[in-house]
Design a protein around this motif. Sequence first.
Motif, short mmCIF file in Angstrom:
data_model
loop_
_atom_site.label_atom_id
_atom_site.label_comp_id
_atom_site.label_asym_id
_atom_site.label_seq_id
_atom_site.Cartn_x
_atom_site.Cartn_y
_atom_site.Cartn_z
N PRO A 192 0.83 -1.21 0.00
CA PRO A 192 0.00 0.00 0.00
C PRO A 192 0.86 1.26 0.00
O PRO A 192 2.00 1.25 0.48
N SER A 213 -3.31 3.89 -4.87
CA SER A 213 -3.51 3.22 -3.59
C SER A 213 -2.32 2.35 -3.20
O SER A 213 -2.16 2.02 -2.03
N HIS A 214 -1.48 1.98 -4.19
CA HIS A 214 -0.34 1.11 -3.94
C HIS A 214 0.92 1.70 -4.58
O HIS A 214 0.83 2.49 -5.53
#
Length: 315
Positions: A192, A213-214
Motif C-alpha cells: 500500500p 492506492s499502492h
Amino acid sequence: MNDRIDSIWPALSYAAEHETYDALHLMTQIVGKIRLARTPWINHSWHVTLYLSAVGLSTGPNSYPQGAFDLEFDLIRHRLSLRTSDGGHDDIPLNAPTIADFHAAVVEMLANAGIAVEFDGVPNELPDAVPFAEDDRPRRYDPDAAHRLWRVWLKTGEVFTRFRSGFIGKVSPVHFFWGSFDLAVTRFSGRPAPLHPGGVPNLPDDVAQEAYSHEVSSAGFWSGGPTAPFPLFYSYAYPEPPGFREAKGLPDGAGFDGEMGEYVMPYEAVRTAADPDTALLQFLQQTYAAAADGARWDRAALECEIGRPGVVRPV
C-alpha cells in the motif's frame, strides 16, 4: 538520420502540431467517457483506458442491452468507427470543425445504432475545462500529424510491452489514458501507498487516491503540453523513495526534471539515438531500478527475463 529509423520513429513537433494533439485529446476524452459509463470499475481506473490497434486506438468491447459495441479511432482513414455485435457499422470524420460538432456527431451515431449512453460532458484533468457540447472554438486537425503521433504510440507500445514482459509482479497493461493523453505502463511493489493528496484539475480526489492506492513505478509517453512543450518519455515513482533522483546509467538526453517531479527523456533524444529501441528500454529499466532500489522492492521475486516470442518463461 537513417531513413528506416525515421520511418519507424517519425519526427514530431509540439510547436507545429499541438492544435491537432489538443483536438485528439478532447475527442479521446469523449470516447473514453462513453467507455467509463459502460464498464464496471477496475482497480487504478484500468477500465477507462483505450488500447492500441492496427489502425489507431480502440475502446475494446463495451456491453449494452443488445450485445456489445466498440469505438475505434482510425488514424489511417481519420474516422471514428462504431461496430456492434449484430454486424452494424458506422463512422464519422475526425476533422469536425469544433469539439461541439464532434460531440454531437458521436451522440447521434450512437443513437442511430440504438445505444443509449449518458456520460459526463466535461473534460477531465484540464484546467478551465469547457463542456464538450459548448466547445465551439475552431479546431485544427492535421491528418499527417495525427498519423505520425499514432505511429509513435504504436512503436512505443512495442517497446513498453517488451519492458512489461520482464516483470511477474502486478503490472498494468500498456494502455492509453485519455484524461492525461498519454500511453503508460505501471509496475507495482504490492505494498500500500500513503493516501494521494489529489488536486488534479477537474478530477475527483477519490479517483486519484484509488489510482495511487499502492506503490508504483510508472512510465509513459506524452505528446507535450504547456509545462513541457515537446514530446517526451517520463518515469516516476509514487511515493518517491530516497535516492530516486540519483538514477545511474541513464541514456544520453535523459535526466530528472525537478519541476515535473519525474525523469524525462525528450522524444527527439530517443528518435535520434543510434538505436532508439535500446535507448528507450535503457531509460525504462534504469529509472525503474532507481524506484525499486530506493523503496526496497523485492526485485528477485518481482522480476524475470524479458520475454521472447514463442519461448515459455522458465519457472
